[in-house]
Design a protein around this motif. Structure first.
Motif, PDB file in Angstrom:
ATOM      1  N   LEU A  35      12.761  -2.235   4.598  1.00 46.64           N
ATOM      2  CA  LEU A  35      11.610  -3.043   4.997  1.00 46.64           C
ATOM      3  C   LEU A  35      10.364  -2.271   4.557  1.00 46.64           C
ATOM      4  CD1 LEU A  35      10.404  -5.432   6.761  1.00 46.64           C
ATOM      5  CD2 LEU A  35      10.443  -3.809   8.669  1.00 46.64           C
ATOM      6  N   ALA A  36       9.453  -2.932   3.884  1.00 46.21           N
ATOM      7  CA  ALA A  36       8.278  -2.211   3.386  1.00 46.21           C
ATOM      8  C   ALA A  36       7.094  -3.147   3.196  1.00 46.21           C
ATOM      9  CB  ALA A  36       8.608  -1.526   2.063  1.00 46.21           C
ATOM     10  N   ARG A  37       5.917  -2.549   3.180  1.00 47.69           N
ATOM     11  CA  ARG A  37       4.686  -3.286   2.870  1.00 47.69           C
ATOM     12  C   ARG A  37       4.277  -2.984   1.432  1.00 47.69           C
ATOM     13  NH1 ARG A  37       2.734  -1.134   8.636  1.00 47.69           N
ATOM     14  NH2 ARG A  37       3.859   0.642   7.766  1.00 47.69           N
ATOM     15  N   GLU A  40       2.870   0.331   0.712  1.00 41.44           N
ATOM     16  CA  GLU A  40       3.755   1.504   0.734  1.00 41.44           C
ATOM     17  C   GLU A  40       4.465   1.725  -0.617  1.00 41.44           C
ATOM     18  OE1 GLU A  40       5.272   1.998   5.262  1.00 41.44           O
ATOM     19  OE2 GLU A  40       5.691   0.012   4.406  1.00 41.44           O
ATOM     20  N   LEU A  66      12.672  -6.005   2.024  1.00 41.59           N
ATOM     21  CA  LEU A  66      12.200  -7.063   2.927  1.00 41.59           C
ATOM     22  C   LEU A  66      10.743  -6.818   3.276  1.00 41.59           C
ATOM     23  CD1 LEU A  66      15.149  -7.128   5.519  1.00 41.59           C
ATOM     24  CD2 LEU A  66      14.800  -8.721   3.607  1.00 41.59           C
ATOM     25  N   ASN A  67      10.019  -7.918   3.458  1.00 40.87           N
ATOM     26  CA  ASN A  67       8.594  -7.810   3.782  1.00 40.87           C
ATOM     27  C   ASN A  67       8.205  -9.078   4.540  1.00 40.87           C
ATOM     28  OD1 ASN A  67       5.834  -7.394   3.807  1.00 40.87           O
ATOM     29  ND2 ASN A  67       5.647  -7.099   1.583  1.00 40.87           N
ATOM     30  N   ASN A  68       7.299  -8.956   5.473  1.00 42.85           N
ATOM     31  CA  ASN A  68       6.807 -10.152   6.159  1.00 42.85           C
ATOM     32  C   ASN A  68       5.798 -10.924   5.303  1.00 42.85           C
ATOM     33  OD1 ASN A  68       5.167  -7.781   6.769  1.00 42.85           O
ATOM     34  ND2 ASN A  68       3.912  -9.182   7.988  1.00 42.85           N
ATOM     35  N   TRP A  97       9.269 -13.189  12.359  1.00 39.37           N
ATOM     36  CA  TRP A  97       8.294 -12.084  12.423  1.00 39.37           C
ATOM     37  C   TRP A  97       7.094 -12.576  13.219  1.00 39.37           C
ATOM     38  CZ3 TRP A  97       8.713  -7.165  10.093  1.00 39.37           C
ATOM     39  CH2 TRP A  97       7.556  -6.358  10.189  1.00 39.37           C
ATOM     40  N   ASN A 124       2.227   3.956  19.033  1.00 37.33           N
ATOM     41  CA  ASN A 124       2.247   2.697  18.261  1.00 37.33           C
ATOM     42  C   ASN A 124       2.113   1.436  19.114  1.00 37.33           C
ATOM     43  OD1 ASN A 124       2.428   3.615  15.554  1.00 37.33           O
ATOM     44  ND2 ASN A 124       4.582   4.126  15.890  1.00 37.33           N
ATOM     45  N   SER A 129       1.532  -5.401  14.742  1.00 38.53           N
ATOM     46  CA  SER A 129       2.554  -5.479  13.683  1.00 38.53           C
ATOM     47  C   SER A 129       3.751  -4.579  14.010  1.00 38.53           C
ATOM     48  CB  SER A 129       1.959  -5.093  12.330  1.00 38.53           C
ATOM     49  OG  SER A 129       1.497  -3.755  12.356  1.00 38.53           O
ATOM     50  N   TYR A 130       3.484  -3.465  14.673  1.00 35.68           N
ATOM     51  CA  TYR A 130       4.572  -2.553  15.018  1.00 35.68           C
ATOM     52  C   TYR A 130       5.521  -3.202  16.023  1.00 35.68           C
ATOM     53  CZ  TYR A 130       6.902   1.957  15.455  1.00 35.68           C
ATOM     54  OH  TYR A 130       7.843   2.965  15.416  1.00 35.68           O
ATOM     55  N   MET A 133       7.625  -5.592  14.148  1.00 40.66           N
ATOM     56  CA  MET A 133       8.639  -4.868  13.363  1.00 40.66           C
ATOM     57  C   MET A 133       9.817  -4.472  14.258  1.00 40.66           C
ATOM     58  SD  MET A 133       9.819  -1.583  12.725  1.00 40.66           S
ATOM     59  CE  MET A 133       8.545  -0.400  13.173  1.00 40.66           C
ATOM     60  N   ARG A 155      20.169   1.559   6.125  1.00 39.53           N
ATOM     61  CA  ARG A 155      18.719   1.365   6.252  1.00 39.53           C
ATOM     62  C   ARG A 155      17.958   2.536   5.660  1.00 39.53           C
ATOM     63  NH1 ARG A 155      15.290   0.150  11.792  1.00 39.53           N
ATOM     64  NH2 ARG A 155      13.361   1.198  11.143  1.00 39.53           N
ATOM     65  N   GLU A 157      13.748   3.781   4.682  1.00 40.17           N
ATOM     66  CA  GLU A 157      12.323   3.532   4.936  1.00 40.17           C
ATOM     67  C   GLU A 157      11.509   4.226   3.864  1.00 40.17           C
ATOM     68  OE1 GLU A 157      10.731   4.771   8.678  1.00 40.17           O
ATOM     69  OE2 GLU A 157      11.767   3.165   9.756  1.00 40.17           O
ATOM     70  N   PRO A 158      10.363   3.652   3.527  1.00 39.07           N
ATOM     71  CA  PRO A 158       9.474   4.364   2.605  1.00 39.07           C
ATOM     72  C   PRO A 158       9.185   5.755   3.170  1.00 39.07           C
ATOM     73  CG  PRO A 158       8.612   2.165   3.084  1.00 39.07           C
ATOM     74  CD  PRO A 158       9.773   2.385   4.003  1.00 39.07           C
ATOM     75  N   HIS A 318      12.903  12.534   7.853  1.00 43.45           N
ATOM     76  CA  HIS A 318      11.864  11.545   8.155  1.00 43.45           C
ATOM     77  C   HIS A 318      10.857  12.298   8.997  1.00 43.45           C
ATOM     78  CE1 HIS A 318       9.716   8.539  10.501  1.00 43.45           C
ATOM     79  NE2 HIS A 318      10.171   7.562   9.750  1.00 43.45           N
TER      80      HIS A 318
END
Ligand code: GDP
Ligand code: MN
Length: 372
Positions: A35-37, A40, A66-68, A97, A124, A129-130, A133, A155, A157-158, A318
């Motif tokens: 999942l990423a924007r 990112e 995946l992205n919203n 979402w 957060n 948005s968090y 998510m 899974r 993550e960036p 991470h």
């Protein structure tokens, strides 16, 4: 020292020939998912280059993004160029979402604002948005159309980094060892993100007549499982993470930025019923329940402990934590050496436990946030 019996045996304790591993078994029905924007792009690309170098160049699993919001053409062209297998870029349906229909957006936004502004700021908690998510990864994620044809996901993550080569197919090993949920790092949740999560899960447990199993009890802090009158005297009544019966969650959870897991478990009725029960309660918005504690409580509630797997052989980072299998003879992790905070001073190249060249960390300090 002899291997500790209570530790999960790694799937491999030496460096295998990854080409042979890949040739000796067909691929599982699996995909890597990130999942990423769009913003990112750079860190997503770093992670994808890293996972290709350490694993996917040999196994060529598909990678799903995946992205919203729709991915930019720049994101798509950069990322697909870095992947050896097929890539998919999916926009998450708006219904998956955002606030579910039983939540009032204005009431939720008011609470979210307070979570960000109150004195003991919820980590957060102030970012709408968090919350979306975390809810997405707890429920709707598992019903994404693009995942339908797969049984397994990994899974990503960036920004995450794998520091050792993965020279076997973890999906094949998960399948052949009859595992459902794999993790690398476990730590304590921030208490103020989820004061009513454990109580809500435990209510589901009693409604469904699920007995307290050994792995469920492993999440309970025995010191704090005190009778109600004692809690009242001690001023603990109604505070924190007690269930109705006084059991108290020790806040231990698996860090979900890494997961290799069975989609069928999460798509199945027991987990989905639990998600529905949690979603109704509103804690994804009126508190800031994370998908990590939700997944962790669920797997301890609904799976036998044999179904869980600790990937102790994976070098993983991470920010601000890492797992380092380096310096561990025979791939067996010494106690308290699995976790640590990355600092420049401690970072060095070392020969990894699995015998592969493994850029890893010499972990000297005992870390009391260790595997719980
Ligand atoms: P942290 O690890 O808890 O600090 O959270 P992250 O910022 O890493 O977010 C977790 C995952 O969700 C990462 O893969 C992010 O790229 C992704 N993510 C978080 N918020 C959003 C969002 O609003 N839109 C999209 N598309 N992805 C998000
Ligand atoms: Mn993250």
């Amino acid at each position: 020292p002899p291997p500790r019996k209570d530790l999960d045996t790694p799937f491999a304790t030496q460096c295998l020939d990854p080409t042979l591993s890949a040739a000796s078994h067909p691929r599982e029905s699996a995909a890597l998912v990130m999942l990423a924007r769009n913003s990112e792009l750079v860190s997503a690309l770093e992670t994808i280059r890293n996972i290709e170098e350490k694993f996917n160049q040999w196994f060529q699993y598909p990678i799903i993004f995946l992205n919203n919001e729709p991915f930019s053409s720049e994101f798509k062209s950069s990322l697909s160029a870095a992947v050896s297998g097929p890539t998919f870029f999916e926009t998450i349906p708006a219904a998956d979402w955002g606030f579910p229909s039983h939540i009032s957006p204005s009431a939720a936004r008011k609470s979210i604002k307070q979570q960000g502004e109150r004195k003991d700021k919820v980590w957060n908690g102030g970012k709408e948005s968090y919350h979306h998510m975390c809810r997405f990864y707890s429920g709707p994620f598992y019903h994404q159309e693009v995942l339908k044809k797969y049984k397994w996901y990994w899974r990503l993550e960036p920004g995450v980094k794998f520091t050792c080569a993965v020279t076997y197919d973890p999906f094949v090993q998960m399948a052949s060892h009859n595992k459902s949920y794999g993790y690398t790092i476990a730590l304590w949740e921030e208490p103020n993100t989820c004061p009513n999560l454990f109580r809500t899960v435990d209510t589901f447990r009693t409604e469904q007549h699920i007995p307290r199993s050994p792995q469920w009890n492993a999440l309970i802090d025995p010191e704090l499982s005190v009778p109600a009158p004692v809690r009242w005297v001690k001023g603990l009544l109604g505070k924190g993470h007690h269930a109705e019966n006084g059991d108290r969650w020790n806040l231990c959870h698996y860090w979900s930025n890494f997961e290799i897991a069975d989609l069928d478990f999460f798509r199945g009725k027991p987990y989905q019923d639990l998600f529905t029960h949690l979603d109704k309660q509103g804690g994804f918005y009126f508190e800031r329940w994370g998908d990590a504690p939700v997944h962790s409580l669920a797997v301890h509630l609904l799976l036998e402990k044999e179904k869980l797997h600790h990937f102790s052989d994976m070098g993983y980072h991470h920010e601000p934590f890492f797992q380092c299998p380096g310096n561990a003879p025979g791939g067996q992790l010494p106690e308290n050496k699995a976790l640590g905070r990355m600092t420049g001073r401690e970072s060095r190249e070392s020969e990894g436990a699995i015998g592969c060249r493994c850029e890893c960390i010499d972990q000297r300090r005992r870390n009391n946030r260790g595997i719980c």
